[in-house]
Design a protein around this motif. Structure first.
Motif, PDB file in Angstrom:
ATOM      1  N   GLN A  31       3.653  15.622 -15.336  1.00  0.00           N
ATOM      2  CA  GLN A  31       3.332  14.548 -14.435  1.00  0.00           C
ATOM      3  C   GLN A  31       2.447  13.526 -14.915  1.00  0.00           C
ATOM      4  N   GLY A  32       2.582  12.093 -14.539  1.00  0.00           N
ATOM      5  CA  GLY A  32       1.685  11.223 -15.103  1.00  0.00           C
ATOM      6  C   GLY A  32       1.664  10.758 -16.536  1.00  0.00           C
ATOM      7  N   GLU A 209      -3.453   8.308  -7.134  1.00  0.00           N
ATOM      8  CA  GLU A 209      -4.135   6.947  -6.605  1.00  0.00           C
ATOM      9  C   GLU A 209      -3.088   5.640  -6.765  1.00  0.00           C
ATOM     10  N   THR A 210      -2.306   5.680  -7.852  1.00  0.00           N
ATOM     11  CA  THR A 210      -1.251   4.906  -7.396  1.00  0.00           C
ATOM     12  C   THR A 210      -0.236   4.794  -6.526  1.00  0.00           C
ATOM     13  N   THR A 211       0.011   6.061  -5.959  1.00  0.00           N
ATOM     14  CA  THR A 211       0.920   6.526  -4.980  1.00  0.00           C
ATOM     15  C   THR A 211       0.360   5.780  -3.451  1.00  0.00           C
ATOM     16  N   LEU A 212      -1.122   6.067  -3.407  1.00  0.00           N
ATOM     17  CA  LEU A 212      -1.773   5.559  -2.267  1.00  0.00           C
ATOM     18  C   LEU A 212      -2.210   4.296  -2.505  1.00  0.00           C
ATOM     19  N   GLY A 213      -2.149   3.421  -3.437  1.00  0.00           N
ATOM     20  CA  GLY A 213      -2.185   1.943  -3.608  1.00  0.00           C
ATOM     21  C   GLY A 213      -3.915   1.754  -3.390  1.00  0.00           C
ATOM     22  N   ILE A 214      -4.774   2.689  -4.284  1.00  0.00           N
ATOM     23  CA  ILE A 214      -6.063   2.529  -4.300  1.00  0.00           C
ATOM     24  C   ILE A 214      -6.375   2.569  -5.792  1.00  0.00           C
ATOM     25  N   ALA A 215      -7.837   1.947  -6.088  1.00  0.00           N
ATOM     26  CA  ALA A 215      -8.359   1.695  -7.431  1.00  0.00           C
ATOM     27  C   ALA A 215      -8.555   2.928  -8.214  1.00  0.00           C
TER      28      ALA A 215
END
Length: 266
Positions: A31-32, A209-215
């Motif tokens: 993953q990732g 973090e990408t999924t949640l749209g945060i830095a």
């Protein structure tokens, strides 16, 4: 050394041009690590004529996983490990794509991680025509079973909950059965290899973090703890694959920044 995408495109292109029928290509990576980016690159290269089947879209429904949890272990309510995928459905879609004509329309399931369930058929995606190739990608693609695993000591807090060993036993039986049968459908395997399990954890946090749209670096403490717990369901088989216990194939090794450092061609 060039990028993951360029290595993968070269590998896939060779197998596609060498085949007179749509080849079945298996792609594995934690993953990732960058599987999605590589899939996007090959799709663009062939103008969308590559059928990409993410094994994550073939999870059993929540009701089906509840049945597994009632029969074997409550741990099976959590998607991911061997036994939580609908392998017959995946095989049927591979068959349909291999036999597709230029006018065929093949429906492909979609799984929502938001609702933790398969979407209704009306929301399935479709593949138009006959593909140039069929790719099955996922973290456990190519994994081999270890039938002694259920009798060994737990390696983490999740396995410690598996008092009877049935959770591990069922996974290994499935890897030796329906998953092994699936892997035998092709000899084309491409592996993206992470440097360590600890690196995969960091990537999984970045992915969240990408999924949640945060830095980057701002994942809330509670969600970070959830990710650390979730990845434990994958640990044993991930470590097994990192040690090389998997079907033979081309190996691409990357560093913690996802930069290729070595390649072993099949």
């Amino acid at each position: 050394m060039s990028s993951i995408e360029s290595h993968f495109k070269n590998w896939a292109h060779t197998r596609i041009t060498d085949s007179t029928t749509p080849p079945l290509l298996f792609v594995s990576g934690a993953q990732g690590i960058g599987k999605s980016t590589a899939m996007s690159a090959i799709s663009k290269m062939y103008n969308g004529q590559i059928a990409i089947l993410g094994i994550d879209d073939f999870y059993l429904t929540k009701i089906e996983r509840t049945g597994l949890s009632d029969k074997y272990s409550p741990l099976f309510i959590t998607r991911g490990p061997p036994g939580t995928h609908d392998i017959p459905l995946l095989n049927s879609k591979i068959n349909a794509l291999q036999n597709a004509s230029p006018d065929s329309v093949t429906s492909l399931p979609k799984f929502s991680k938001v609702i933790d369930d398969r979407l209704p058929e009306i929301e399935f995606s479709t593949f138009q025509g006959r593909p140039k190739a069929i790719i099955v990608e996922g973290w456990l693609v190519g994994a081999k079973p270890d039938l002694n695993a259920p009798s060994t000591e737990p390696i983490n807090a999740i396995e410690e909950q598996d008092k009877s060993g049935l959770w591990r036993q069922f996974q290994e039986q499935e890897l030796a059965g329906s998953y092994a049968d699936l892997w035998r459908r092709s000899s084309h395997f491409f592996y993206l290899n992470a440097p360590s399990f600890e690196t995969i954890l960091n990537w999984r946090i970045e992915q969240e973090e990408t999924t949640l749209g945060i830095a980057k670096g701002t994942l809330p403490t509670e969600r970070r703890a959830w990710v650390k717990n979730f990845i434990l369901y994958y640990e044993r088989i991930t470590r097994r694959m990192l040690k090389g216990n998997k079907i033979n194939g081309t190996q691409l090794y990357v560093d913690a920044f996802r930069k290729p450092v070595d390649v072993e061609a099949q």
